[in-house]
Design a protein around this motif. Structure first.
Motif, PDB file in Angstrom:
ATOM      1  N   UNK A  17      -9.353  -3.571  -2.375  1.00 19.06           N
ATOM      2  CA  UNK A  17      -9.624  -3.467  -4.159  1.00 19.06           C
ATOM      3  C   UNK A  17     -11.168  -1.770  -3.986  1.00 19.06           C
ATOM      4  N   UNK A  18     -11.290  -1.863  -3.192  1.00 15.45           N
ATOM      5  CA  UNK A  18     -11.903  -1.354  -3.256  1.00 15.45           C
ATOM      6  C   UNK A  18     -12.223   0.690  -3.561  1.00 15.45           C
ATOM      7  N   UNK A  19     -10.724   0.386  -3.411  1.00 11.31           N
ATOM      8  CA  UNK A  19      -9.940   1.478  -2.898  1.00 11.31           C
ATOM      9  C   UNK A  19      -9.859   2.106  -4.737  1.00 11.31           C
ATOM     10  N   UNK A  20     -10.360   3.194  -5.557  1.00 12.80           N
ATOM     11  CA  UNK A  20      -9.918   3.258  -6.479  1.00 12.80           C
ATOM     12  C   UNK A  20      -9.728   4.865  -7.217  1.00 12.80           C
ATOM     13  N   UNK A  21      -9.467   5.515  -5.887  1.00  7.51           N
ATOM     14  CA  UNK A  21      -9.052   6.906  -5.740  1.00  7.51           C
ATOM     15  C   UNK A  21      -8.436   7.208  -4.551  1.00  7.51           C
ATOM     16  N   UNK A  22      -7.768   7.254  -3.758  1.00  8.07           N
ATOM     17  CA  UNK A  22      -6.035   6.540  -4.998  1.00  8.07           C
ATOM     18  C   UNK A  22      -6.317   5.100  -4.814  1.00  8.07           C
ATOM     19  N   UNK A  23      -5.384   4.040  -5.811  1.00  8.39           N
ATOM     20  CA  UNK A  23      -5.574   2.985  -5.869  1.00  8.39           C
ATOM     21  C   UNK A  23      -4.612   2.494  -4.989  1.00  8.39           C
ATOM     22  N   UNK A  24      -4.822   1.730  -4.319  1.00 13.52           N
ATOM     23  CA  UNK A  24      -4.009   1.071  -2.924  1.00 13.52           C
ATOM     24  C   UNK A  24      -2.918  -0.088  -3.809  1.00 13.52           C
ATOM     25  N   UNK A  25      -4.303  -0.860  -4.359  1.00 11.38           N
ATOM     26  CA  UNK A  25      -3.941  -2.305  -4.845  1.00 11.38           C
ATOM     27  C   UNK A  25      -2.777  -2.483  -5.800  1.00 11.38           C
ATOM     28  N   UNK A  26      -1.662  -2.746  -5.320  1.00 13.23           N
ATOM     29  CA  UNK A  26      -0.695  -3.073  -6.020  1.00 13.23           C
ATOM     30  C   UNK A  26      -0.499  -3.821  -7.262  1.00 13.23           C
ATOM     31  N   UNK A  27      -1.374  -4.605  -6.659  1.00 14.39           N
ATOM     32  CA  UNK A  27      -1.415  -5.453  -8.744  1.00 14.39           C
ATOM     33  C   UNK A  27      -2.008  -4.537  -9.697  1.00 14.39           C
ATOM     34  N   UNK A  28      -2.951  -3.716  -8.924  1.00 15.26           N
ATOM     35  CA  UNK A  28      -3.618  -2.996 -10.185  1.00 15.26           C
ATOM     36  C   UNK A  28      -2.716  -1.568 -10.491  1.00 15.26           C
ATOM     37  N   UNK A  29      -1.776  -0.838  -9.847  1.00 13.29           N
ATOM     38  CA  UNK A  29      -1.060   0.185 -10.068  1.00 13.29           C
ATOM     39  C   UNK A  29      -0.085  -0.943 -11.026  1.00 13.29           C
ATOM     40  N   UNK A  30       0.670  -1.824 -10.949  1.00 11.54           N
ATOM     41  CA  UNK A  30       1.107  -2.222 -11.986  1.00 11.54           C
ATOM     42  C   UNK A  30       0.690  -2.382 -13.271  1.00 11.54           C
ATOM     43  N   UNK A  31      -0.491  -2.845 -13.168  1.00 11.92           N
ATOM     44  CA  UNK A  31      -1.014  -2.523 -14.637  1.00 11.92           C
ATOM     45  C   UNK A  31      -1.275  -1.665 -15.453  1.00 11.92           C
ATOM     46  N   UNK A  32      -1.943  -0.985 -14.438  1.00  9.20           N
ATOM     47  CA  UNK A  32      -2.054   1.144 -14.818  1.00  9.20           C
ATOM     48  C   UNK A  32      -0.911   1.336 -15.323  1.00  9.20           C
ATOM     49  N   UNK A  33      -0.088   0.840 -14.779  1.00 10.86           N
ATOM     50  CA  UNK A  33       1.777   1.428 -15.143  1.00 10.86           C
ATOM     51  C   UNK A  33       2.036   1.121 -16.139  1.00 10.86           C
ATOM     52  N   UNK A  34       1.855  -0.171 -16.768  1.00  9.00           N
ATOM     53  CA  UNK A  34       2.068  -0.735 -18.133  1.00  9.00           C
ATOM     54  C   UNK A  34       1.441  -0.659 -19.348  1.00  9.00           C
ATOM     55  N   UNK A  35      -0.393   0.124 -18.962  1.00 10.26           N
ATOM     56  CA  UNK A  35      -1.296   0.370 -19.314  1.00 10.26           C
ATOM     57  C   UNK A  35      -1.132   1.768 -19.941  1.00 10.26           C
TER      58      UNK A  35
END
Length: 487
Positions: free
Chosen positions: A405-423
């Protein structure tokens, strides 16, 4: 729809908490104060699962409006035409269907937070001691609850006071009231986070494993036999304990006559006994014999309070083991029927003991013996295995996301990737569904562990209305301590 979704979900979550409380508690016998405190604690904790996705979608919409209000340079223009004058680009922000007006959510979360903190640290411990007390009057129960909580919190105050004195005399440390408040909030949240991580770790492993084991009929039947042997021992111990307590009640009832000052307390104890024991004691009691003040064999009020508490515990434990024994026998018989019908050539499910309950139209025309055979002996097994694999993948995704979760670039968290794609497309329905499924799975892992925990016979959540008041309120305290870190 402004705020309508929030109101609907608040009402639905209330009925969900009420349904679960009805499954574990007893609305007819337990005190209204116990039921209200437990319902409020469960209700506040369950609200997070359904309200947080709405808060996320509303926050994304407001962030889009802020970005639209402040001019931004298009990445395509800045990369391909660096020498030309950049024109600000604006994205269209569509209001979500579940939009919550500004100012509601901060107040809502403050109410949830501080109410849960007051419940877990002040009200529920007092109500727990009050409900467990064997006093015969409201004043006596309040006195007992105050003494027990004074001892409990006195230990915390002693430790906190010692640390506070150490800080006060230290020349380099100066704490204000705001800093002390911050320390208290941080300590409470830290304890909640520790409990959350502990329960979540168990649930992430146990939930997929439980469904995988449920697909193994042989393992499930052997486990049921083991539970039956263990419950039989507990049931026999509960019956023996009840007999000993009832014998003590019988002696007290025969010693304290109808005109004794403590007779009302004895009658209160008798009303808590099972009906068969009440009738037996009533036949052996002589109401026309006066008591003699010169005798010294009469019990004291303190001993009657202790006996009253023992009666409540013994009767509750006896009823719980008796109901659980009947349910476990039905489960064992059903699993034995499944094992017998697996080799059936007719592909029709045959029960060893036909159910005495009347069958409805669904069971008669839809859930026929043939359909039941295919479900119980074939499809159910593979359904549980598939569900176990899906839940295992969810658990692995949660562990991976927590580690990255601490990695923002690149985003490695799967749930964060799904939310960003929908955003990117502002698909608020997808955002809310993704948040809801993620939060629902996490909270299910945590909350189900609370329902599984058993601390000897003092804390045990038993279904079919067999949970005592102490366990209900203890679960409410655990849920309230989980509310701040979950939110």
């Amino acid at each position: 729809m402004s705020g309508a979704a929030l109101g609907v979900e608040i009402i639905l979550v209330f009925f969900l908490a009420l349904f679960l409380l009805h499954r574990y508690g007893d609305f007819r016998r337990q005190q209204r104060m116990v039921l209200f405190g437990t319902l409020l604690a469960w209700y506040l904790c369950f609200l997070i699962v359904f309200i947080l996705p709405l808060d996320v979608s509303t926050t994304i919409y407001r962030q889009c409006e802020k970005d639209q209000a402040s001019p931004t340079i298009s990445p395509a223009l800045s990369n391909h035409t660096p020498n030309t004058s950049a024109t600000p680009t604006k994205r269209r922000c569509n209001k979500p269907w579940s939009f919550i007006p500004e100012g509601i959510m901060p107040v809502f979360w403050r109410v949830v937070y501080w109410t849960s903190q007051c419940l877990t640290w002040l009200l529920l411990p007092f109500m727990q001691s009050y409900a467990r007390s064997g006093g015969f009057s409201i004043t006596g129960k309040i006195k007992t609850a105050l003494i027990e909580n004074a001892i409990y919190y006195g230990t915390y105050l002693l430790i906190f006071g010692s640390l506070l004195i150490y800080v006060a005399v230290h020349p380099e440390w100066h704490l204000s009231w705001y800093e002390l408040q911050t320390i208290g909030i941080t300590a409470a949240n830290t304890w909640g986070l520790f409990l959350l991580v502990l329960l979540l770790g168990y649930g992430l492993v146990e939930i997929p494993r439980s469904y995988w084991n449920a697909s193994r009929h042989g393992h499930l039947l052997a486990k049921t036999y083991f539970k039956a042997a263990k419950l039989m021992t507990e049931k026999a111990d509960a019956e023996e304990n009840l007999e000993d307590v009832m014998e003590e009640v019988r002696k007290v009832s025969e010693a304290v006559k109808y005109n004794h000052p403590l007779r009302r307390s004895v009658d209160t104890i008798l009303r808590k006994c099972p009906l068969e024991y009440q009738e037996k004691m009533g036949r052996n009691m002589d109401d026309y014999e006066d008591f003699d003040d010169k005798q010294n064999s009469y019990p004291t009020e303190k001993s009657l309070v202790k006996l009253h508490k023992q009666v409540i515990y013994a009767v509750q434990r006896h009823n719980r083991t008796r109901v659980q024994w009947q349910i476990l026998l039905q489960q064992a018989i059903h699993l034995e029927d499944v094992a017998k019908n697996e080799t059936s050539l007719t592909h029709q499910f045959v029960h060893s003991f036909p159910s005495s309950e009347p069958t409805g139209r669904f069971s008669r025309y839809v859930y026929t013996p043939t359909v039941e055979w295919y479900w119980e002996c074939l499809l159910k097994r593979w359904f549980f295995r598939l569900l176990s694999v899906v839940l295992t993948l969810f658990s692995v995704a949660v562990v991976w996301s927590e580690c990255t979760f601490f990695s923002t670039r690149p985003v490695l968290s799967l749930f964060a990737v799904f939310i960003q794609l929908a955003e990117r497309d502002y698909n608020y329905l997808y955002i809310e569904m993704a948040c809801f499924i993620t939060i629902f799975f996490l909270c299910t892992c945590v909350y189900s562990t609370v329902f599984r925990i058993r601390v000897f016979n003092y804390y045990y959540l038993a279904s079919h209305h067999q949970t005592d008041a102490y366990s209900l309120q203890f679960s409410g305290m655990l849920f309230c301590r989980l509310t701040p870190p979950c939110a």
